[in-house]
Scaffold this motif. Structure first.
Motif, PDB file in Angstrom:
ATOM      1  N   ALA A  61     -11.718  -9.525 -15.007  1.00 51.72           N
ATOM      2  CA  ALA A  61     -11.125 -10.622 -14.233  1.00 51.72           C
ATOM      3  C   ALA A  61      -9.973 -10.154 -13.363  1.00 51.72           C
ATOM      4  O   ALA A  61      -9.360 -10.961 -12.669  1.00 51.72           O
ATOM      5  CB  ALA A  61     -10.640 -11.729 -15.176  1.00 51.72           C
ATOM      6  N   GLY A  62      -9.690  -8.870 -13.394  1.00 48.10           N
ATOM      7  CA  GLY A  62      -8.591  -8.330 -12.615  1.00 48.10           C
ATOM      8  C   GLY A  62      -9.015  -7.855 -11.242  1.00 48.10           C
ATOM      9  O   GLY A  62     -10.113  -8.182 -10.766  1.00 48.10           O
ATOM     10  N   PRO A  63      -8.190  -7.066 -10.582  1.00 50.87           N
ATOM     11  CA  PRO A  63      -8.498  -6.592  -9.232  1.00 50.87           C
ATOM     12  C   PRO A  63      -9.624  -5.555  -9.248  1.00 50.87           C
ATOM     13  O   PRO A  63     -10.052  -5.088 -10.308  1.00 50.87           O
ATOM     14  CB  PRO A  63      -7.165  -5.973  -8.774  1.00 50.87           C
ATOM     15  CG  PRO A  63      -6.469  -5.581 -10.033  1.00 50.87           C
ATOM     16  CD  PRO A  63      -6.867  -6.607 -11.049  1.00 50.87           C
ATOM     17  N   ARG A  64     -10.053  -5.181  -8.066  1.00 53.52           N
ATOM     18  CA  ARG A  64     -11.208  -4.293  -7.973  1.00 53.52           C
ATOM     19  C   ARG A  64     -10.964  -2.920  -8.573  1.00 53.52           C
ATOM     20  O   ARG A  64     -11.897  -2.277  -9.051  1.00 53.52           O
ATOM     21  CB  ARG A  64     -11.638  -4.172  -6.502  1.00 53.52           C
ATOM     22  CG  ARG A  64     -12.292  -5.443  -5.986  1.00 53.52           C
ATOM     23  CD  ARG A  64     -12.666  -5.375  -4.528  1.00 53.52           C
ATOM     24  NE  ARG A  64     -13.304  -6.615  -4.108  1.00 53.52           N
ATOM     25  CZ  ARG A  64     -13.678  -6.887  -2.862  1.00 53.52           C
ATOM     26  NH1 ARG A  64     -13.449  -5.984  -1.910  1.00 53.52           N
ATOM     27  NH2 ARG A  64     -14.257  -8.027  -2.571  1.00 53.52           N
ATOM     28  N   GLN A  65      -9.710  -2.466  -8.558  1.00 51.44           N
ATOM     29  CA  GLN A  65      -9.468  -1.159  -9.168  1.00 51.44           C
ATOM     30  C   GLN A  65      -9.685  -1.199 -10.672  1.00 51.44           C
ATOM     31  O   GLN A  65     -10.086  -0.204 -11.274  1.00 51.44           O
ATOM     32  CB  GLN A  65      -8.064  -0.637  -8.846  1.00 51.44           C
ATOM     33  CG  GLN A  65      -6.904  -1.522  -9.256  1.00 51.44           C
ATOM     34  CD  GLN A  65      -6.429  -2.418  -8.121  1.00 51.44           C
ATOM     35  OE1 GLN A  65      -7.239  -2.862  -7.305  1.00 51.44           O
ATOM     36  NE2 GLN A  65      -5.124  -2.655  -8.072  1.00 51.44           N
ATOM     37  N   HIS A  66      -9.441  -2.358 -11.303  1.00 54.72           N
ATOM     38  CA  HIS A  66      -9.745  -2.495 -12.722  1.00 54.72           C
ATOM     39  C   HIS A  66     -11.256  -2.497 -12.939  1.00 54.72           C
ATOM     40  O   HIS A  66     -11.755  -1.903 -13.903  1.00 54.72           O
ATOM     41  CB  HIS A  66      -9.130  -3.779 -13.276  1.00 54.72           C
ATOM     42  CG  HIS A  66      -7.639  -3.749 -13.337  1.00 54.72           C
ATOM     43  ND1 HIS A  66      -6.884  -4.843 -13.721  1.00 54.72           N
ATOM     44  CD2 HIS A  66      -6.747  -2.764 -13.065  1.00 54.72           C
ATOM     45  CE1 HIS A  66      -5.602  -4.533 -13.682  1.00 54.72           C
ATOM     46  NE2 HIS A  66      -5.489  -3.271 -13.279  1.00 54.72           N
ATOM     47  N   ILE A  67     -11.963  -3.191 -12.074  1.00 60.69           N
ATOM     48  CA  ILE A  67     -13.418  -3.221 -12.178  1.00 60.69           C
ATOM     49  C   ILE A  67     -13.989  -1.816 -12.002  1.00 60.69           C
ATOM     50  O   ILE A  67     -14.921  -1.402 -12.704  1.00 60.69           O
ATOM     51  CB  ILE A  67     -14.001  -4.197 -11.140  1.00 60.69           C
ATOM     52  CG1 ILE A  67     -13.599  -5.638 -11.499  1.00 60.69           C
ATOM     53  CG2 ILE A  67     -15.523  -4.070 -11.049  1.00 60.69           C
ATOM     54  CD1 ILE A  67     -13.988  -6.672 -10.478  1.00 60.69           C
ATOM     55  N   GLN A  68     -13.404  -1.066 -11.075  1.00 60.09           N
ATOM     56  CA  GLN A  68     -13.884   0.300 -10.867  1.00 60.09           C
ATOM     57  C   GLN A  68     -13.649   1.153 -12.105  1.00 60.09           C
ATOM     58  O   GLN A  68     -14.481   2.006 -12.451  1.00 60.09           O
ATOM     59  CB  GLN A  68     -13.184   0.924  -9.657  1.00 60.09           C
ATOM     60  CG  GLN A  68     -13.752   2.290  -9.257  1.00 60.09           C
ATOM     61  CD  GLN A  68     -15.236   2.225  -8.943  1.00 60.09           C
ATOM     62  OE1 GLN A  68     -15.694   1.315  -8.242  1.00 60.09           O
ATOM     63  NE2 GLN A  68     -16.000   3.165  -9.482  1.00 60.09           N
ATOM     64  N   GLN A  69     -12.546   0.928 -12.786  1.00 59.10           N
ATOM     65  CA  GLN A  69     -12.299   1.674 -14.016  1.00 59.10           C
ATOM     66  C   GLN A  69     -13.326   1.328 -15.096  1.00 59.10           C
ATOM     67  O   GLN A  69     -13.710   2.186 -15.892  1.00 59.10           O
ATOM     68  CB  GLN A  69     -10.873   1.415 -14.515  1.00 59.10           C
ATOM     69  CG  GLN A  69      -9.799   2.082 -13.660  1.00 59.10           C
ATOM     70  CD  GLN A  69      -8.396   1.838 -14.186  1.00 59.10           C
ATOM     71  OE1 GLN A  69      -7.683   0.959 -13.709  1.00 59.10           O
ATOM     72  NE2 GLN A  69      -7.984   2.608 -15.164  1.00 59.10           N
ATOM     73  N   LEU A  70     -13.767   0.082 -15.115  1.00 58.98           N
ATOM     74  CA  LEU A  70     -14.845  -0.297 -16.031  1.00 58.98           C
ATOM     75  C   LEU A  70     -16.106   0.517 -15.746  1.00 58.98           C
ATOM     76  O   LEU A  70     -16.780   0.989 -16.668  1.00 58.98           O
ATOM     77  CB  LEU A  70     -15.172  -1.785 -15.896  1.00 58.98           C
ATOM     78  CG  LEU A  70     -14.260  -2.809 -16.562  1.00 58.98           C
ATOM     79  CD1 LEU A  70     -14.752  -4.217 -16.255  1.00 58.98           C
ATOM     80  CD2 LEU A  70     -14.229  -2.599 -18.064  1.00 58.98           C
ATOM     81  N   ILE A  71     -16.412   0.668 -14.462  1.00 58.95           N
ATOM     82  CA  ILE A  71     -17.596   1.429 -14.074  1.00 58.95           C
ATOM     83  C   ILE A  71     -17.425   2.897 -14.450  1.00 58.95           C
ATOM     84  O   ILE A  71     -18.311   3.519 -15.054  1.00 58.95           O
ATOM     85  CB  ILE A  71     -17.855   1.282 -12.564  1.00 58.95           C
ATOM     86  CG1 ILE A  71     -18.151  -0.183 -12.213  1.00 58.95           C
ATOM     87  CG2 ILE A  71     -19.004   2.182 -12.115  1.00 58.95           C
ATOM     88  CD1 ILE A  71     -18.208  -0.459 -10.715  1.00 58.95           C
TER      89      ILE A  71
END
Length: 551
Positions: free
Chosen positions: A380-390
């Protein structure tokens, strides 16, 4: 109120989709990519201030984080039948009747009083059906409280404290009788007793009183119990005693309506940080529960805990093989990532993504569920957090949970995908699709949970929008159709739930209408576009996602 995703992160508890009034109700006319701000205003927190993103969570279901007794006991009754003093074995209190006990407890002879008080304690320590109310109704509490002050007779103090401990372990009205009898202040004073058994029993009694609820918790705090407890923490006491102190401190952190005062929290945090380094698993467990209660609140309260530098140790404990340590440490970290993006980043920097994907494969579904809940708040955070998930390899185990997990875990995984989808870039959404997320999502369209079905439909809508942005919507439509998605979405147009039917209808009209079908009837050379080939290979060549890389 946000209509779909956890726009203010942990505003929705894990596994609870119905607690938000009006949650998940999509507008009849879905906006297109020409009006992204309108859709983000409904579904995502970007552009909103913190107060709008995060509402008070005590208004929603407490399924995930309520203090269930099977997780950590609110109260504990001392049912030990052997007294620490061998001389007590020679007393004849076991044969006393209730009337004898009443007379003896009120006697002026210290030995007779001791025998009667011990007999009352033994009655209250029965493992089954202890006569707690009977002793209260006999009017013994005021006298037991008075005996707490008998400094010349520590054995008598001990027995009186034990009896009051067990009474306070009962229902709230029994705990109130102990409090109304004036027990808190003399129990606090016993925390300075030179006799360790007396001191420990007083700690236990205060823990039971504080565990009853915020009113009595605050009564214990206002009686200056915390400084005395902290002195004991640093005094090198035996481990069993330290366990009681850690548990009592956790009860002083428990409950949030209202929360414990900021001053009390500031007093306790250094001691909790110290206890978090202790090797005993029970001490660790109760300390982690204490931190989980303190982080179950607003960003400022989360910040109080995070600012102590506790995150690296919590992440370390998330790898514990002991369930009673893993569960509260995971809960605490899960609470922290409900906070601000900065607080979440600190958790990411501490290494939570080195552990959370592994916990999605934990043998216990309850751990999988909490891990997925934590991941959903990272997503639910910014895209850099989503990228870290990936980057950390979270997508393959997430897809595996969507395919094969228990339904309560699948629901949390759906929330993770939904937050990922609304906040991610087009490239990130394509990576999500390539990880194999479409097939299990489409399969879940047949579940009887209407709100989760609506979430999944909305995820598909976002994915189709992303494909449209790069002129690949027709290929995405073909992929969804090949996985049986079109048939299921069409069937949902006839669903008995009006909102499900409308949501499905909007997808069909927007992306699978006759006009769209003429577009998707492409020459073979266009259907072989690399985009479609890559996605097709994902689904047909890797039906079971490989586990993500482990650090």
């Amino acid at each position: 109120m946000c209509l779909l995703l956890r726009a203010f992160k942990a505003n929705r508890q894990a596994g609870d989709c119905g607690s938000l009034p009006g949650a998940l109700l999509l507008p009849v006319n879905m906006p297109t990519l020409d009006a992204p701000e309108e859709r983000l205003r409904k579904f995502k927190y970007r552009g909103k201030d913190a107060s709008a993103r995060r509402q008070q969570r005590f208004a929603v279901s407490l399924e995930l984080r309520k203090a269930r007794k099977d997780e950590q006991a609110l109260k504990r009754r001392n049912i030990t039948s052997v007294s620490p003093d061998p001389a007590d074995q020679q007393t004849k209190g076991d044969s006393l009747t209730l009337q004898d006990i009443i007379s003896g407890v009120n006697a002026s002879d210290p030995e007779l009083c001791f025998q009667a008080t011990q007999a009352a304690r033994k009655m209250l320590s029965r493992e089954k059906n202890p006569p707690l109310k009977l002793i209260v109704d006999a009017g013994l509490i005021p006298r037991l409280v008075e005996l707490l002050k008998s400094s010349l007779h520590p054995r008598l103090q001990f027995e009186a404290a034990w009896a009051l401990t067990n009474i306070a372990s009962g229902a709230s009205e029994l705990t109130r009788a102990v409090v109304d009898g004036g027990a808190i202040q003399p129990l606090v004073e016993l925390l300075s007793s030179p006799h360790m058994t007396v001191c420990e029993q007083a700690v236990w009694a205060l823990g039971n009183i504080a565990g009853d609820g915020p009113e009595f918790r605050d009564n214990v705090i206002s009686s200056d119990a915390i400084p005395h407890l902290l002195t004991l923490v640093s005094s090198g006491i035996p481990v069993p005693f330290l366990r009681n102190i850690a548990w009592t401190l956790s009860n002083l952190c428990r409950n949030k309506n209202p929360y414990p005062s900021d001053h009390a929290v500031r007093q306790m945090l250094p001691a909790l940080l110290c206890l978090l380094g202790h090797p005993d698993r029970e001490v660790l467990s109760d300390t982690c529960w204490a931190l989980s209660y303190l982080t179950d609140g607003c960003d400022a309260r989360i910040g109080q805990v995070v600012d102590t530098g506790v995150l690296p140790r919590l992440v370390e404990l998330m790898s514990s093989s002991e369930l009673n340590v893993l569960t509260p440490s995971l809960r605490t970290v899960g609470n922290i990532v409900t906070g601000t993006d900065h607080q979440t980043q600190l958790a990411l920097d501490a290494g939570i993504l080195g552990v959370l994907p592994q916990l999605l494969t934990h043998p216990r579904s309850s751990i999988q569920k909490e891990a997925a809940w934590a991941l959903s708040n990272v997503a639910a955070g910014p895209r850099q957090h989503i990228q870290q998930l990936i980057t950390c390899g979270a997508l393959p185990p997430l897809v595996a949970v969507l395919k094969n997990g228990e339904f309560k875990v699948q629901k949390e995984a759906v929330w993770t995908v939904a937050n990922f989808t609304t906040g991610g870039s087009v490239d990130q959404l394509i990576q999500l699709v390539q990880a194999g997320v479409l097939e299990p999502l489409i399969n879940l369209l047949t579940i009887p949970d209407n709100k989760i079905v609506i979430i999944i439909l909305d995820v598909l809508f976002f994915i189709l929008q992303a494909a449209e942005k790069i002129s690949q919507k027709e290929n995405m439509c073909l992929l969804i159709e090949g996985l049986g998605g079109l048939d299921r979405i069409e069937a949902l147009q006839l669903h008995e739930n009006h909102q499900v039917a409308l949501t499905a209808l909007n997808i069909i009209e927007r992306h699978f209408s006759e006009e769209e079908e003429t577009v998707t009837a492409l020459p073979a050379r266009d259907r072989d576009h690399k985009f479609l080939k890559d996605l097709t290979n994902t689904y047909h060549g890797c039906t079971t996602p490989k586990p993500g890389p482990r650090p």
